[in-house]
Design a protein around this motif. Structure first.
Motif, PDB file in Angstrom:
ATOM      1  N   VAL A 160      44.287 -21.076  -1.331  1.00  0.00           N
ATOM      2  CA  VAL A 160      43.468 -20.048  -0.687  1.00  0.00           C
ATOM      3  C   VAL A 160      42.162 -19.839  -1.457  1.00  0.00           C
ATOM      4  CG1 VAL A 160      43.314 -17.568  -0.163  1.00  0.00           C
ATOM      5  CG2 VAL A 160      45.364 -18.854   0.460  1.00  0.00           C
ATOM      6  N   VAL A 161      42.232 -19.626  -2.773  1.00  0.00           N
ATOM      7  CA  VAL A 161      41.015 -19.280  -3.523  1.00  0.00           C
ATOM      8  C   VAL A 161      40.031 -20.440  -3.617  1.00  0.00           C
ATOM      9  CG1 VAL A 161      42.158 -17.452  -4.838  1.00  0.00           C
ATOM     10  CG2 VAL A 161      41.930 -19.736  -5.849  1.00  0.00           C
ATOM     11  N   THR A 162      40.491 -21.648  -3.296  1.00  0.00           N
ATOM     12  CA  THR A 162      39.585 -22.801  -3.307  1.00  0.00           C
ATOM     13  C   THR A 162      39.265 -23.287  -1.893  1.00  0.00           C
ATOM     14  OG1 THR A 162      41.440 -24.333  -3.572  1.00  0.00           O
ATOM     15  CG2 THR A 162      40.339 -23.565  -5.595  1.00  0.00           C
TER      16      THR A 162
ATOM     17  N   THR B 178      30.349 -19.155 -10.221  1.00  0.00           N
ATOM     18  CA  THR B 178      30.977 -20.469 -10.275  1.00  0.00           C
ATOM     19  C   THR B 178      32.308 -20.358 -11.000  1.00  0.00           C
ATOM     20  OG1 THR B 178      28.800 -21.521 -10.352  1.00  0.00           O
ATOM     21  CG2 THR B 178      30.689 -22.867 -11.004  1.00  0.00           C
ATOM     22  N   GLU B 179      33.342 -20.859 -10.351  1.00  0.00           N
ATOM     23  CA  GLU B 179      34.679 -20.909 -10.936  1.00  0.00           C
ATOM     24  C   GLU B 179      35.056 -22.374 -11.110  1.00  0.00           C
ATOM     25  OE1 GLU B 179      37.205 -18.921  -8.158  1.00  0.00           O
ATOM     26  OE2 GLU B 179      36.063 -17.051  -8.296  1.00  0.00           O
ATOM     27  N   THR B 180      35.447 -22.749 -12.313  1.00  0.00           N
ATOM     28  CA  THR B 180      35.921 -24.106 -12.572  1.00  0.00           C
ATOM     29  C   THR B 180      37.421 -24.021 -12.830  1.00  0.00           C
ATOM     30  OG1 THR B 180      33.772 -24.704 -13.507  1.00  0.00           O
ATOM     31  CG2 THR B 180      35.636 -26.160 -14.010  1.00  0.00           C
ATOM     32  N   TRP B 181      38.197 -24.354 -11.797  1.00  0.00           N
ATOM     33  CA  TRP B 181      39.658 -24.285 -11.867  1.00  0.00           C
ATOM     34  C   TRP B 181      40.195 -25.581 -12.448  1.00  0.00           C
ATOM     35  CZ3 TRP B 181      42.482 -20.040 -11.196  1.00  0.00           C
ATOM     36  CH2 TRP B 181      41.888 -18.955 -10.523  1.00  0.00           C
ATOM     37  N   HIS B 182      41.015 -25.456 -13.476  1.00  0.00           N
ATOM     38  CA  HIS B 182      41.583 -26.610 -14.162  1.00  0.00           C
ATOM     39  C   HIS B 182      42.932 -26.985 -13.551  1.00  0.00           C
ATOM     40  CE1 HIS B 182      38.286 -26.019 -16.864  1.00  0.00           C
ATOM     41  NE2 HIS B 182      38.700 -24.796 -17.161  1.00  0.00           N
ATOM     42  N   ALA B 183      43.414 -28.164 -13.893  1.00  0.00           N
ATOM     43  CA  ALA B 183      44.672 -28.680 -13.353  1.00  0.00           C
ATOM     44  C   ALA B 183      45.821 -27.710 -13.623  1.00  0.00           C
ATOM     45  CB  ALA B 183      44.979 -30.042 -13.973  1.00  0.00           C
TER      46      ALA B 183
ATOM     47  N   SER C  91      33.954 -28.389  -4.757  1.00  0.00           N
ATOM     48  CA  SER C  91      33.864 -29.794  -5.137  1.00  0.00           C
ATOM     49  C   SER C  91      34.898 -30.115  -6.210  1.00  0.00           C
ATOM     50  CB  SER C  91      32.458 -30.121  -5.636  1.00  0.00           C
ATOM     51  OG  SER C  91      32.144 -29.333  -6.779  1.00  0.00           O
ATOM     52  N   GLN C  92      35.083 -31.389  -6.455  1.00  0.00           N
ATOM     53  CA  GLN C  92      36.010 -31.869  -7.481  1.00  0.00           C
ATOM     54  C   GLN C  92      35.211 -32.529  -8.592  1.00  0.00           C
ATOM     55  OE1 GLN C  92      39.148 -30.356  -5.822  1.00  0.00           O
ATOM     56  NE2 GLN C  92      39.542 -31.691  -7.529  1.00  0.00           N
ATOM     57  N   SER C  93      35.667 -32.337  -9.813  1.00  0.00           N
ATOM     58  CA  SER C  93      35.115 -33.041 -10.964  1.00  0.00           C
ATOM     59  C   SER C  93      36.300 -33.427 -11.837  1.00  0.00           C
ATOM     60  CB  SER C  93      34.133 -32.153 -11.728  1.00  0.00           C
ATOM     61  OG  SER C  93      33.644 -32.833 -12.870  1.00  0.00           O
ATOM     62  N   GLY C  94      36.756 -34.655 -11.691  1.00  0.00           N
ATOM     63  CA  GLY C  94      37.972 -35.067 -12.382  1.00  0.00           C
ATOM     64  C   GLY C  94      39.142 -34.256 -11.850  1.00  0.00           C
ATOM     65  N   ALA C  95      39.892 -33.618 -12.754  1.00  0.00           N
ATOM     66  CA  ALA C  95      41.037 -32.790 -12.359  1.00  0.00           C
ATOM     67  C   ALA C  95      40.631 -31.358 -12.016  1.00  0.00           C
ATOM     68  CB  ALA C  95      42.075 -32.777 -13.476  1.00  0.00           C
ATOM     69  N   ASP C  96      39.358 -31.024 -12.189  1.00  0.00           N
ATOM     70  CA  ASP C  96      38.881 -29.660 -11.943  1.00  0.00           C
ATOM     71  C   ASP C  96      38.417 -29.470 -10.501  1.00  0.00           C
ATOM     72  OD1 ASP C  96      39.300 -29.102 -14.625  1.00  0.00           O
ATOM     73  OD2 ASP C  96      37.192 -29.330 -15.177  1.00  0.00           O
TER      74      ASP C  96
END
Length: 162
Positions: free
Chosen positions: A19-21, A79-84, A43-48
């Motif tokens: 939901v949050v993404t 900007t939120e960078t969500w990690h794996a 967007s995706q950046s590697g696993a983020d």
């Protein structure tokens, strides 16, 4: 000035993260917070997973002491960078934000944590207004505005996870 807020969802960590993404969810959150205009990028950046939300807001509620810094509208960029995900499904994100062309910045973390039948989404932000003498007087107004927006977003998230 620190801002801490959390909300519980009757959903799994994976469902809350979805939901949050979700771009549509974030667009609806912008509408719910009365954004005059907005742009949501996921967007995706590697696993983020990176969620960037830019919204233009009316500055009607800005106190007079700060109005000369912001004008008739505010452009808020977050900007939120969500990690794996961890083994238990929990996630952490680095959060950064600003009100463009002002001395206001936000920096902190967000998390999604499982807890039995519910999942908690939390956010901790450090809000700074870098204006000598009056910055500390303006910070509570910024924190209150950010809190109100986050509460509306959490309410929408709870509707999405039902």
């Amino acid at each position: 000035m620190e801002l801490k807020l959390s909300a519980s969802y009757d959903a799994t960590p994976e469902e809350v993260f979805a939901v949050v993404t979700d771009k549509t969810f974030r667009e609806q959150a912008c509408e719910k917070t009365n954004a005059l205009s907005y742009d949501v990028q996921v967007s995706q950046s590697g696993a983020d997973t990176i969620v960037k939300v830019t919204r233009e807001m009316a500055s009607d509620d800005v106190p007079d002491i700060a109005r000369k810094f912001v004008g008739g509208t505010l452009t808020v960029v977050q900007t939120e960078t969500w990690h794996a995900a961890a083994a238990d499904g929990s996630r952490k994100a680095d959060v950064a934000g600003e009100i463009t062309n002002t001395p206001v910045s936000l920096k902190g973390t967000a998390d999604i944590t499982p807890g039995g039948a519910q999942t908690t989404q939390g956010i901790t932000l450090d809000v700074k207004v870098a204006v000598p003498l009056i910055g500390k007087k303006i910070e509570p107004f910024v924190v209150d505005a950010v809190r109100k927006g986050l509460v509306k977003e959490h309410e929408l998230g709870q509707e999405w996870t039902k």
